[in-house]
Scaffold this motif. Structure first.
Motif, PDB file in Angstrom:
ATOM      1  N   THR A   1      -2.186  12.991  22.728  1.00  0.00           N
ATOM      2  CA  THR A   1      -1.249  14.187  23.070  1.00  0.00           C
ATOM      3  C   THR A   1      -1.211  14.857  24.720  1.00  0.00           C
ATOM      4  O   THR A   1      -2.656  15.269  25.331  1.00  0.00           O
TER       5      THR A   1
ATOM      6  N   HIS B   1       4.738  11.205  14.859  1.00  0.00           N
ATOM      7  CA  HIS B   1       4.846  12.094  16.828  1.00  0.00           C
ATOM      8  C   HIS B   1       6.177  12.793  16.163  1.00  0.00           C
ATOM      9  O   HIS B   1       6.316  12.784  15.643  1.00  0.00           O
TER      10      HIS B   1
ATOM     11  N   GLN C   1       0.396   9.910  16.549  1.00  0.00           N
ATOM     12  CA  GLN C   1      -0.872   9.658  15.965  1.00  0.00           C
ATOM     13  C   GLN C   1      -1.133   8.230  15.263  1.00  0.00           C
ATOM     14  O   GLN C   1      -0.021   8.195  14.970  1.00  0.00           O
TER      15      GLN C   1
ATOM     16  N   ALA D   1      -4.888   9.195  18.329  1.00  0.00           N
ATOM     17  CA  ALA D   1      -4.507  10.340  18.653  1.00  0.00           C
ATOM     18  C   ALA D   1      -4.386  10.134  20.407  1.00  0.00           C
ATOM     19  O   ALA D   1      -5.205  10.729  20.504  1.00  0.00           O
TER      20      ALA D   1
END
Length: 743
Positions: A555, A519, A547, A553
């Motif tokens: 973001t 991360h 991730q 994952a």
């Protein structure tokens, strides 16, 4: 800009002054000729296998790159006059669980399947290579690697494999014809590696050790396949690939009669040497190529869609990778756009261990309805390896209109030429990568054009990246002159100077029980100036990525945008001109969102992306994109996705520039895909797409039977409809047969 360029050039020279020996030179496998016949059946019972060296002892790449793989992998190689043979046994570290695969369809996604890839680098140059592999259910994958890490999975060639799943392990056995490969005659040392993914244990592993921040196909880290004697050079390496096609097309929107198609054509592949290939084509047809995935375009510039046509793919990096992502002097999809190809030839490959060549000549039919003349496209690319893994490239591109008539071919130019030079940096460890690019275009004034501008028709661009375990540092700047013209390229924007620095810091949790693999934060600032050095755009981005070890994952991101338009623009729908915001108008906004990808270990998978914030003309925009997939492995894979954009209260004027108002728009895009793989040689794929922005509903369904290696029968049906009434716009059905014949 000049000072920045000088500093980067000095840095390039310092980086390049050091050369290193191949990193994994000591990781070797010694291959010997077969002592008997090899049958490709997945059993490994042929006595000849017992006389080969046994390889194995894989390293983990993820979740850690400092330990040996828990899932044991063993492999063997041998060869005869015609084939390179490889066999592998993939033991399971987690017992009593079935494999994880998407389907039996060719060219599967590495990250969504239990699979094993063989990476071959016959020139031992750490730059160009091949991938051959299967998933645990027997689906084949092949592709070509360029620039050390770039994989093109659209490349397709002739080879044989068989896979058997045994519960606690699975077996892959393959035969790769030497005619399929390109290599230097007399070379006794090839770069080689294996890449294995075991989704059940979340373990990615390799034979020759690779740091975790790099792709498993990274050629800088290949080991060595050592031959006892040079591999045999194929004799009469000449293949003819004819096709025959029939079909019916009908344009309901124009009300024209149905057209019956009866076409034949032929491709040929001629090995000028074991490292140099000549591709020929006459009257090619690409009707079986997968349809492009439609998108909602709310951008000011043209979108990019990748090349999938087989004729253009071998050594395609020489042509299509010249330049940058948005500065491509050559883009093969321009050839044949609206005008069928009459014939073409491509000579590509290696002249020696360090020098590559790409030479292409294509000619298209005229299009009288558009006033388009017959056009000839010629391209020459030379690429010379320097230092350990870097290269220098030269390109000359000429698009010439034949029988050009100024009165008939209004709006077209007699010729467009580009001359380019680039230096591609790749350090021995792949820690540093970059590019220095210069381009110059040559174009006469278009017929009846009022544009008399000349000069400022060049490009200069530079990038540099440091790909460390923790720090990822990137710099890129671009200058594209306002009169630069690449008619056979992809350069959606001209007349700007751009600076784009980015910085990422990666954290790897040390606890073995942590579910997080890596991360960390990323900051990036993308800035544009016009050729008068006035700031026109910027986007400042802060993101944080996580991730997981199970390959899911997340973001999170936020951004600030500013745009001073250099031309009027319709922010509600670039495909229409009903409303627009004016040239030189200024706009700024904040936005935020997230992107999530679920683990591919489960039968049900999904992705979700969101965006909320401001927009042009003091408006707001909310965007949501999602995709849900489910598989009945290994035979059926189904996905359905949607894009939704809600744009509100945008201050715009109409096309007459006499009304200022607040306008809003909503756009849906729905897409679904069904893959039914009856066997690993018989597939049925159906796409359904509804694009509200383009007012179109598209249905494309294709049955493909690979009745022999690299030989296919296709049945393709395509419909386009008007969304509201489902009235038919056009309809086509095509039956096509190809046959790969080795002469």
């Amino acid at each position: 800009m000049k000072k920045t360029l000088l500093l980067l050039t000095i840095l390039f020279i310092n980086i390049l002054s050091a050369q290193a020996q191949k990193i994994n030179e000591s990781t070797q496998y010694h291959i010997k000729p077969a002592t008997g016949k090899i049958n490709i059946d997945g059993n490994l019972e042929d006595p000849a296998w017992k006389d080969t060296e046994l390889g194995g002892d894989f390293w983990m790449i993820t979740p850690t790159d400092t330990a040996k793989a828990k899932g044991k992998t063993e492999f063997r190689f041998t060869y005869d006059e015609n084939f390179l043979y490889v066999a592998a046994i993939c033991h399971e570290s987690i017992k009593n669980k079935s494999y994880i695969v998407e389907s039996l369809k060719r060219d599967f996604s590495f990250g969504n399947n239990d699979n094993l890839w063989l990476i071959l680098e016959p020139f031992n140059d750490l730059t160009n290579g091949f991938v051959f592999g299967t998933n645990a259910a027997g689906a084949q994958f092949d592709g070509i690697i360029s620039e050390g890490t770039n994989l093109n999975a659209n490349w397709d060639n002739k080879w044989y494999s068989s896979t058997k799943y045994m519960g606690d392990h699975w077996v892959m056995e393959a035969a790769i014809p030497f005619k399929t490969l390109r290599y230097k005659a007399g070379e006794t040392r090839w770069g080689m590696n294996f890449s294995r993914l075991d989704l059940k244990s979340n373990e990615k592993s390799c034979w020759a050790r690779i740091p975790k921040q790099f792709f498993s196909i990274t050629l800088a880290y290949t080991g060595s396949l050592v031959w006892d004697t040079p591999p045999p050079t194929p004799k009469n390496n000449f293949s003819i690939i004819p096709y025959a096609l029939t079909g019916v097309n009908k344009d309901y929107a124009k009300g024209t009669d149905a057209t019956i198609r009866k076409d034949v054509g032929v491709d040929a592949k001629i090995a000028v040497s074991s490292a140099l290939n000549l591709d020929l084509t006459v009257n090619p047809d690409f009707s079986q190529v997968d349809v492009d995935q439609q998108v909602t375009n709310l951008d000011r510039f043209e979108l990019f869609f990748p090349e999938r046509r087989q004729f253009f793919l071998e050594n395609s990096d020489l042509f299509n990778n010249f330049g940058f992502k948005s500065i491509r002097p050559f883009f093969s999809r321009r050839i044949g756009l609206g005008s069928p190809i009459q014939f073409g030839a491509r000579l590509s490959g290696k002249l020696n261990n360090n020098l590559r060549i790409g030479l292409m000549n294509m000619q298209t039919d005229p299009n009288s309805a558009l006033g388009k003349p017959t056009q000839n496209f010629s391209t020459l690319v030379l690429q010379q390896k320097v230092f350990s893994r870097s290269n220098i490239g030269l390109m000359f591109l000429n698009k010439e209109a034949l029988n050009f008539d100024e009165n008939k071919n209004v709006g077209y130019t007699k010729y467009n030429r580009n001359l380019g030079f680039e230096y591609n940096l790749a350090s021995a460890s792949n820690l540093w990568t970059g590019k220095f690019l210069v381009l110059k275009s040559f174009t006469p004034k278009a017929t009846n054009s009022t544009n008399t501008a000349s000069g400022d028709d060049f490009v200069q661009a530079t990038s540099l990246s440091h790909n460390g375990t923790h720090w990822v540092i990137q710099w890129q700047h671009e200058y594209v002159g306002k009169n630069y013209n690449a008619e056979v390229g992809y350069v959606p924007r001209v007349g700007y100077f751009k600076i784009d620095p980015a910085l990422t810091y990666l954290l790897y949790p040390k606890s073995p029980t942590s579910k997080v693999f890596v991360h960390g934060p990323t900051v990036e600032s993308v800035n544009y100036w016009n050729t008068s050095s006035k700031l026109t755009d910027y986007t400042n981005i802060f993101a944080y990525g996580i991730q997981m070890k199970n390959r899911s994952a997340l973001t999170l991101w936020t951004a600030k945008d500013y745009v001073k338009l250099q031309f009027k623009f319709n922010p509600l729908n670039p495909y229409t001109s009903e409303y627009y915001v004016a040239n030189q108008s200024e706009h700024s906004w904040h936005s935020a969102g997230f992107d999530y990808v679920s683990t591919s270990k489960r039968l049900l998978t999904y992705t979700l992306s969101t965006r909320v914030g401001g927009y042009y003309g003091d408006g707001t925009r909310v965007g949501i994109t999602g995709l849900v997939g489910y598989r009945f492995q290994p035979y059926v894979s189904f996905s359905v996705g949607a894009d939704y954009n809600d744009i509100r209260n945008v201050s715009v004027a109409n096309s007459a520039n006499d009304i200022i108002s607040k306008q809003s728009a909503k756009f849906f895009l729905i897409r679904s895909k069904v893959d039914i793989t009856f066997t690993n040689n018989l597939y049925w794929t159906t796409y359904f797409q509804y694009n509200e922005q383009q007012k179109n509903v598209n249905l494309n369904t294709r049955i493909q039977w690979r009745y022999k290696p690299a030989s296919d029968i296709f049945l393709v049906y395509t419909d386009n409809y008007v969304p509201n009434s489902f009235g038919i716009k056009d309809r086509a059905i095509v039956l096509k047969m190809t046959y790969w014949w080795n002469v």
